[in-house]
Design a protein around this motif. Structure first.
Motif, PDB file in Angstrom:
ATOM      1  N   LEU A 137       6.647   5.454   4.496  1.00 50.97           N
ATOM      2  CA  LEU A 137       6.267   4.527   5.567  1.00 50.97           C
ATOM      3  C   LEU A 137       4.840   4.773   6.036  1.00 50.97           C
ATOM      4  CD1 LEU A 137       9.587   4.161   7.622  1.00 50.97           C
ATOM      5  CD2 LEU A 137       8.737   2.804   5.686  1.00 50.97           C
ATOM      6  N   THR A 138       4.378   6.011   5.943  1.00 55.15           N
ATOM      7  CA  THR A 138       2.979   6.302   6.282  1.00 55.15           C
ATOM      8  C   THR A 138       2.047   5.552   5.330  1.00 55.15           C
ATOM      9  OG1 THR A 138       3.657   8.485   7.008  1.00 55.15           O
ATOM     10  CG2 THR A 138       1.307   8.165   6.630  1.00 55.15           C
ATOM     11  N   PHE A 139       2.379   5.588   4.037  1.00 59.88           N
ATOM     12  CA  PHE A 139       1.536   4.861   3.080  1.00 59.88           C
ATOM     13  C   PHE A 139       1.560   3.362   3.366  1.00 59.88           C
ATOM     14  CE2 PHE A 139       1.431   8.825   0.712  1.00 59.88           C
ATOM     15  CZ  PHE A 139       0.135   8.811   0.219  1.00 59.88           C
ATOM     16  N   ILE A 140       2.705   2.836   3.773  1.00 58.90           N
ATOM     17  CA  ILE A 140       2.766   1.407   4.116  1.00 58.90           C
ATOM     18  C   ILE A 140       1.876   1.117   5.333  1.00 58.90           C
ATOM     19  CG2 ILE A 140       4.308  -0.393   5.016  1.00 58.90           C
ATOM     20  CD1 ILE A 140       6.478   0.757   3.107  1.00 58.90           C
ATOM     21  N   GLU A 141       1.950   1.986   6.346  1.00 53.01           N
ATOM     22  CA  GLU A 141       1.070   1.800   7.521  1.00 53.01           C
ATOM     23  C   GLU A 141      -0.396   1.828   7.120  1.00 53.01           C
ATOM     24  OE1 GLU A 141       2.185   4.895  10.274  1.00 53.01           O
ATOM     25  OE2 GLU A 141       4.229   4.090  10.355  1.00 53.01           O
ATOM     26  N   LYS A 142      -0.714   2.585   6.077  1.00 55.07           N
ATOM     27  CA  LYS A 142      -2.107   2.720   5.630  1.00 55.07           C
ATOM     28  C   LYS A 142      -2.482   1.652   4.612  1.00 55.07           C
ATOM     29  CE  LYS A 142      -2.901   6.721   7.783  1.00 55.07           C
ATOM     30  NZ  LYS A 142      -4.019   7.038   8.684  1.00 55.07           N
ATOM     31  N   GLY A 143      -1.588   0.690   4.378  1.00 55.93           N
ATOM     32  CA  GLY A 143      -1.987  -0.456   3.572  1.00 55.93           C
ATOM     33  C   GLY A 143      -1.325  -0.607   2.220  1.00 55.93           C
ATOM     34  N   SER A 144      -0.504   0.373   1.801  1.00 56.85           N
ATOM     35  CA  SER A 144       0.167   0.238   0.502  1.00 56.85           C
ATOM     36  C   SER A 144       1.186  -0.898   0.548  1.00 56.85           C
ATOM     37  CB  SER A 144       0.871   1.544   0.129  1.00 56.85           C
ATOM     38  OG  SER A 144      -0.083   2.565  -0.081  1.00 56.85           O
ATOM     39  N   THR A 145       1.311  -1.624  -0.566  1.00 58.50           N
ATOM     40  CA  THR A 145       2.211  -2.786  -0.590  1.00 58.50           C
ATOM     41  C   THR A 145       3.411  -2.591  -1.510  1.00 58.50           C
ATOM     42  OG1 THR A 145       0.795  -3.806  -2.262  1.00 58.50           O
ATOM     43  CG2 THR A 145       0.409  -4.443   0.029  1.00 58.50           C
ATOM     44  N   THR A 146       3.302  -1.663  -2.457  1.00 57.96           N
ATOM     45  CA  THR A 146       4.456  -1.250  -3.266  1.00 57.96           C
ATOM     46  C   THR A 146       4.535   0.265  -3.172  1.00 57.96           C
ATOM     47  OG1 THR A 146       4.199  -3.056  -4.854  1.00 57.96           O
ATOM     48  CG2 THR A 146       5.461  -1.141  -5.594  1.00 57.96           C
ATOM     49  N   ILE A 147       5.763   0.781  -3.022  1.00 53.00           N
ATOM     50  CA  ILE A 147       5.971   2.228  -3.042  1.00 53.00           C
ATOM     51  C   ILE A 147       6.864   2.542  -4.230  1.00 53.00           C
ATOM     52  CG2 ILE A 147       6.905   4.236  -1.830  1.00 53.00           C
ATOM     53  CD1 ILE A 147       4.462   3.100  -0.389  1.00 53.00           C
ATOM     54  N   GLN A 148       6.346   3.392  -5.109  1.00 54.05           N
ATOM     55  CA  GLN A 148       7.120   3.833  -6.274  1.00 54.05           C
ATOM     56  C   GLN A 148       7.492   5.297  -6.079  1.00 54.05           C
ATOM     57  OE1 GLN A 148       4.043   3.065  -9.225  1.00 54.05           O
ATOM     58  NE2 GLN A 148       5.043   1.155  -9.764  1.00 54.05           N
ATOM     59  N   TYR A 149       8.754   5.626  -6.349  1.00 55.28           N
ATOM     60  CA  TYR A 149       9.183   7.023  -6.245  1.00 55.28           C
ATOM     61  C   TYR A 149      10.138   7.337  -7.384  1.00 55.28           C
ATOM     62  CZ  TYR A 149      12.887   4.659  -3.555  1.00 55.28           C
ATOM     63  OH  TYR A 149      13.882   3.804  -3.140  1.00 55.28           O
ATOM     64  N   HIS A 150      10.333   8.631  -7.622  1.00 58.44           N
ATOM     65  CA  HIS A 150      10.953   9.064  -8.878  1.00 58.44           C
ATOM     66  C   HIS A 150      12.451   9.306  -8.772  1.00 58.44           C
ATOM     67  CE1 HIS A 150       7.795   9.713 -11.974  1.00 58.44           C
ATOM     68  NE2 HIS A 150       7.024   9.509 -10.925  1.00 58.44           N
ATOM     69  N   LEU A 151      13.181   8.783  -9.765  1.00 59.30           N
ATOM     70  CA  LEU A 151      14.630   8.999  -9.834  1.00 59.30           C
ATOM     71  C   LEU A 151      14.983  10.450 -10.169  1.00 59.30           C
ATOM     72  CD1 LEU A 151      15.830   5.694 -11.501  1.00 59.30           C
ATOM     73  CD2 LEU A 151      16.210   6.466  -9.157  1.00 59.30           C
ATOM     74  N   GLU A 152      14.013  11.223 -10.644  1.00 58.80           N
ATOM     75  CA  GLU A 152      14.258  12.661 -10.840  1.00 58.80           C
ATOM     76  C   GLU A 152      14.704  13.323  -9.536  1.00 58.80           C
ATOM     77  OE1 GLU A 152      11.729  11.053 -12.267  1.00 58.80           O
ATOM     78  OE2 GLU A 152      12.207  11.432 -14.372  1.00 58.80           O
ATOM     79  N   MET A 153      14.320  12.741  -8.396  1.00 61.23           N
ATOM     80  CA  MET A 153      14.631  13.344  -7.096  1.00 61.23           C
ATOM     81  C   MET A 153      15.930  12.815  -6.486  1.00 61.23           C
ATOM     82  SD  MET A 153      12.386  15.511  -6.983  1.00 61.23           S
ATOM     83  CE  MET A 153      13.151  16.155  -5.504  1.00 61.23           C
ATOM     84  N   ARG A 154      16.762  12.126  -7.311  1.00 61.20           N
ATOM     85  CA  ARG A 154      17.920  11.405  -6.750  1.00 61.20           C
ATOM     86  C   ARG A 154      18.939  12.303  -6.057  1.00 61.20           C
ATOM     87  NH1 ARG A 154      18.140  12.138 -11.927  1.00 61.20           N
ATOM     88  NH2 ARG A 154      20.054  12.670 -13.042  1.00 61.20           N
ATOM     89  N   ASP A 155      18.992  13.598  -6.378  1.00 57.70           N
ATOM     90  CA  ASP A 155      19.956  14.472  -5.684  1.00 57.70           C
ATOM     91  C   ASP A 155      19.456  14.876  -4.299  1.00 57.70           C
ATOM     92  OD1 ASP A 155      21.694  14.288  -7.790  1.00 57.70           O
ATOM     93  OD2 ASP A 155      21.020  16.148  -8.739  1.00 57.70           O
ATOM     94  N   LEU A 156      18.159  14.806  -4.086  1.00 59.63           N
ATOM     95  CA  LEU A 156      17.584  15.238  -2.807  1.00 59.63           C
ATOM     96  C   LEU A 156      17.100  14.073  -1.948  1.00 59.63           C
ATOM     97  CD1 LEU A 156      15.521  18.389  -3.918  1.00 59.63           C
ATOM     98  CD2 LEU A 156      17.690  18.316  -2.672  1.00 59.63           C
TER      99      LEU A 156
END
Ligand code: DX5
Ligand code: ZN
Length: 227
Positions: free
Chosen positions: A80-99
């Motif tokens: 959400l910080t990146f969105i506040e700073k202007g990002s329009t797509t956020i990509q994150y990794h499924l490797e982290m799905r347990d956490l």
């Protein structure tokens, strides 16, 4: 026919003149700027910060999309910080799905009206992504192990792209890592429609001409898509 999109990665810009790099992307005819965020944990390297997104937002024309690739163990803390700073797509990794609660984070990003990309490292099978696919606007198939620009495209990712394209005919599928004219064509033929390119585009003297040619080659290859 899905829209073909070209996304230069700012990681390959001259860090001594980041503003110039951002302007080159804006003037290249590209569809979005790809901003690589590395945390020193999920990947061995460090790169940019939320304020880099703010700089991009300030320099880019209004409405120009900022596609932000969080190579982080805790993307939920920063999305959400990146969105506040202007990002329009956020990509994150499924490797982290347990956490990381993949669905809750997707809902939080969508609640801000922004796009969700779910990323898979080269060794992550498509089967892991399938249960999450409905939460995503795009699937990011890494074609290098993330952490550094300038690595060689990993060809063995291509069948996974085709498998995902068959499972989700209308979703955006992006490739990132080692993309040039030839590797992009192979990825497009396999079913990818969005192409991140860092070192290949930034080393061009005429980035606009390269983006135009890359787009044309990808459009042609995608129309001959093997599925
Ligand atoms: C890799 C990054 C990529 C990188 C691609 O860790 O996620 O976006 O900038 O760089 P090239 O196109 O040089 O492989
Ligand atoms: Zn990236």
């Amino acid at each position: 026919m899905m829209k073909i999109e070209i996304l230069p990665s700012l990681l390959a810009a001259d860090l001594g003149n980041l503003k110039d790099g951002i302007l080159r992307v804006a003037e290249s005819g590209a569809d979005a700027l790809h901003l690589d965020i590395m945390d020193g944990h999920f990947v061995p390297n460090l790169s940019f910060a939320p304020d880099t997104s703010a700089l991009c937002r300030k320099v880019l024309p209004a409405g120009f999309p900022i596609n932000t690739h969080l190579m982080m163990t805790n993307p939920d803390k920063y999305a959400l910080t990146f969105i506040e700073k202007g990002s329009t797509t956020i990509q994150y990794h499924l490797e982290m799905r347990d956490l990381v609660d993949i669905r809750a984070l997707a809902e939080a990003i969508h609640a801000k009206g922004m796009r969700v990309g779910l990323a898979l490292n080269p060794d992550m099978p498509a089967e892991v992504a399938l249960p999450f696919i409905d939460y995503a606007d795009e699937i990011l198939c890494m074609t290098v192990f993330p952490g550094y620009g300038g690595q060689a495209f990993i060809e063995s990712v291509l069948p996974k792209i085709t498998q995902l394209r068959k499972a989700a005919p209308t979703i955006d599928i992006m490739v990132d890592g080692g993309v040039n004219f030839e590797t992009a064509e192979r990825a497009a033929r396999a079913g990818a429609n969005q192409f991140v390119a860092g070192s290949f585009l930034f080393k061009q003297t005429d980035m606009k001409a390269a983006v135009t040619e890359l787009r044309q080659r990808c459009e042609q290859a995608f129309s001959a898509c093997i599925i």
